[in-house]
Design an enzyme around this catalytic site. Structure first.
Site, mmCIF file in Angstrom:
data_model
loop_
_atom_site.group_PDB
_atom_site.id
_atom_site.type_symbol
_atom_site.label_atom_id
_atom_site.label_comp_id
_atom_site.label_asym_id
_atom_site.label_seq_id
_atom_site.Cartn_x
_atom_site.Cartn_y
_atom_site.Cartn_z
ATOM 1 N N LYS A 65 16.358 -9.624 0.678
ATOM 2 C CA LYS A 65 15.378 -10.525 1.228
ATOM 3 C C LYS A 65 13.964 -10.189 0.760
ATOM 4 C CE LYS A 65 18.022 -9.628 5.311
ATOM 5 N NZ LYS A 65 17.989 -8.943 6.597
ATOM 6 N N GLY A 66 13.855 -9.041 0.090
ATOM 7 C CA GLY A 66 12.519 -8.525 -0.227
ATOM 8 C C GLY A 66 11.636 -9.441 -1.058
ATOM 9 N N GLU A 81 11.650 -10.550 -8.769
ATOM 10 C CA GLU A 81 11.950 -9.284 -8.102
ATOM 11 C C GLU A 81 10.724 -8.777 -7.366
ATOM 12 O OE1 GLU A 81 14.671 -7.558 -7.387
ATOM 13 O OE2 GLU A 81 15.210 -6.383 -9.143
ATOM 14 N N ASP A 82 10.942 -8.264 -6.183
ATOM 15 C CA ASP A 82 9.833 -7.676 -5.430
ATOM 16 C C ASP A 82 9.336 -6.395 -6.083
ATOM 17 O OD1 ASP A 82 12.213 -6.334 -4.883
ATOM 18 O OD2 ASP A 82 12.053 -6.483 -2.709
ATOM 19 N N ASP A 127 12.272 -0.279 -9.279
ATOM 20 C CA ASP A 127 12.220 1.144 -8.946
ATOM 21 C C ASP A 127 13.034 1.883 -10.017
ATOM 22 O OD1 ASP A 127 11.812 3.452 -7.447
ATOM 23 O OD2 ASP A 127 13.385 3.013 -6.010
ATOM 24 N N LYS A 174 7.362 0.513 -10.164
ATOM 25 C CA LYS A 174 7.218 1.970 -10.008
ATOM 26 C C LYS A 174 7.762 2.586 -11.279
ATOM 27 C CE LYS A 174 8.321 2.565 -5.135
ATOM 28 N NZ LYS A 174 9.273 3.248 -4.236
ATOM 29 N N PHE A 185 6.574 5.032 -1.233
ATOM 30 C CA PHE A 185 7.385 4.014 -0.588
ATOM 31 C C PHE A 185 6.461 2.950 0.000
ATOM 32 C CE2 PHE A 185 10.073 1.904 2.439
ATOM 33 C CZ PHE A 185 11.248 1.790 1.712
ATOM 34 N N VAL A 186 6.655 1.719 -0.437
ATOM 35 C CA VAL A 186 5.744 0.657 -0.005
ATOM 36 C C VAL A 186 6.476 -0.372 0.862
ATOM 37 C CG1 VAL A 186 4.053 0.867 -1.861
ATOM 38 C CG2 VAL A 186 6.098 -0.500 -2.244
ATOM 39 N N ASP A 190 10.579 -4.029 3.087
ATOM 40 C CA ASP A 190 10.826 -3.483 4.433
ATOM 41 C C ASP A 190 11.097 -1.985 4.420
ATOM 42 O OD1 ASP A 190 13.457 -3.629 3.183
ATOM 43 O OD2 ASP A 190 14.247 -3.218 5.187
ATOM 44 N N ARG A 243 8.172 -6.325 6.908
ATOM 45 C CA ARG A 243 8.205 -7.380 5.881
ATOM 46 C C ARG A 243 7.029 -8.347 6.048
ATOM 47 N NH1 ARG A 243 13.108 -7.196 3.109
ATOM 48 N NH2 ARG A 243 14.954 -6.677 4.300
#
Ligand code: IMP
Length: 198
Positions: free
Chosen positions: A59-60, A115-116, A119, A147, A168-169, A175, A181
């Site tokens: 859901k990001g 894409e959010d 990583d 990242k 970590f964001v 989330d 979120r």
């Protein structure tokens, strides 16, 4: 220098925060808005006439996709899929499982994977493999956050919003345990007992 007023603002409770968790703004909503607009312009410039079919992982990426879609102009459609990565702690295993597939075929379409955050890149590697086998006309990737220092898989985005450090964001769709979120800014989450990064 941190003024008293700024300290107060920083310590303000955030939606969904728990005792001991702190969030600090990394990228403000204004910067996000401006960058999303620029990304949309770049993508539209590359495909001025095409219907852009945006596909995103739930859901990001939902908030990013929603804003991007409104900035793109022209014909836009979108679709979603859902995957489960086996635990962030064991991300190097690279196992990604498809939970919900796209609703419609991407064959012959100009597909933009939205894409959010990139990583390790393992999720994107899996997605690109999946999508490319389905014969889209064009396949491009847009990520809001990269990242880059964490990358394991050899993948890259065609359009990148921001390169960020290994923190970590949360916020703007991202989330922690389904919380945060709805923060409008992209924020760094500090958990209790996690030593702060210098
Ligand atoms: P990758 O497969 O390691 O590139 O992971 C991508 C997914 O991990 C993203 O789509 C996010 O759902 C999640 N993720 C990675 N880093 C973060 C973060 O800092 N905050 C929230 N989710 C993250």
């Amino acid at each position: 220098m941190v003024t008293a007023a700024r300290k107060l603002r920083l310590s303000k409770p955030r939606p969904g925060s728990r005792p001991g968790e702190t969030v600090r703004v990394l990228i403000s909503r204004a910067r996000v808005r401006q960058r999303v607009r620029q990304l949309a312009r770049e993508i539209r410039r590359d495909f001025p006439k095409d219907t852009l079919h945006l596909v995103a992982v739930l859901k990001g990426s939902v908030l990013f996709l929603a804003d991007l879609a409104r900035e793109l102009g022209g014909e836009v459609s979108f679709d979603f899929l859902s995957v489960s990565s086996y635990g962030k702690t064991t991300a190097s295993s690279g196992e990604v499982k498809l939970i919900k597939d796209l609703d419609v075929s991407i064959e012959g379409r100009t597909v933009i994977a939205v894409e959010d955050i990139l990583d390790t890149g393992l999720t994107l590697k899996y997605l690109l493999h999946l999508f490319e086998g389905r014969k889209p006309k064009h396949m491009r990737v847009v990520v809001l956050l990269d990242k880059i220092d964490r990358r394991i898989a050899d993948v890259h985005a065609d359009y990148t919003g921001f390169t960020i450090p290994d923190e970590f964001v949360v916020g703007y769709g991202l989330d922690y345990d389904e919380r945060y979120r709805n923060l409008a800014d992209v924020c760094v989450l500090q958990l209790p007992h996690t030593p702060a990064k210098k």
